[in-house]
Design a protein around this motif. Structure first.
Motif, short mmCIF file in Angstrom:
data_model
loop_
_atom_site.label_atom_id
_atom_site.label_comp_id
_atom_site.label_asym_id
_atom_site.label_seq_id
_atom_site.Cartn_x
_atom_site.Cartn_y
_atom_site.Cartn_z
N SER A 82 -35.42 14.94 13.70
CA SER A 82 -34.24 14.08 13.55
C SER A 82 -32.97 14.93 13.49
CB SER A 82 -34.38 13.24 12.28
OG SER A 82 -33.22 12.48 12.07
N TYR A 109 -36.03 6.28 19.77
CA TYR A 109 -36.43 7.40 18.91
C TYR A 109 -37.92 7.39 18.56
CZ TYR A 109 -36.38 11.02 15.45
OH TYR A 109 -36.65 12.19 14.79
N GLY A 113 -38.20 11.61 18.45
CA GLY A 113 -36.97 11.73 19.24
C GLY A 113 -37.16 12.32 20.61
#
Length: 163
Positions: A82, A109, A113
């Motif tokens: 993240s 996401y 991601g």
């Protein structure tokens, strides 16, 4: 590659808390390092008690950070992945590539991601899979699947990712 002006960077730093997009300060970290000393003083004293180091070559940093981000994806590192997405997005903004920022924002996401990091790499025309020498065949397949939003292993993942 074009880089945003010092004034644009300072303005963005001051706007980050209002946008609530940078809770942990990862985006701000990228931006502060892009400032010269005169501009850094505008944000360091009131917001950064620690030392400041200026980064000059943002493209090389972005390329290196892309490799780091891929490693975090493959290692199934949720928080680190993240953080990587935040930093890559901010590096795209810093390098004056709003098109890439939009592509990263638009991508989903899932899978740590991976789709967002792929959108970043593709936007710059940089390797995401094929030319990363340090990836073996299994990692390439896993990363390709994750970039499509699928778990790393079609037989099931033992490390935590899921469709």
């Amino acid at each position: 590659m074009t880089v945003r002006t010092q004034e644009e960077i300072v303005t963005r730093i001051w706007a980050l808390p209002a946008d609530r997009e940078d809770i942990f300060g990862f985006r701000e970290e990228v931006l502060v390092e892009a400032l010269d000393l005169d501009h850094a003083r505008q944000v360091i004293a009131p917001r950064h008690p620690g030392e400041w180091t200026q980064r000059v070559d943002h493209e090389t940093y972005a390329r290196d950070y892309l490799r780091f981000a891929v490693g975090k994806i493959l290692d199934h590192r949720g928080n680190s992945a993240s953080r990587s997405v935040d930093k890559l997005s901010e590096l795209a903004w810093l390098l004056d590539r709003d098109d890439i920022v939009a592509a990263v924002d638009h991508a989903g996401y899932p899978m740590y991601g991976a789709p967002k990091v792929k959108a970043f790499a593709d936007g710059f025309g940089w390797p995401f899979l094929d030319d990363l020498d340090d990836l073996d065949g299994d990692d390439r397949l896993a990363l390709a699947r994750m970039a499509e939003g699928q778990q790393c292993d079609p037989q099931g993942c033992e490390r935590g990712c899921a469709d």
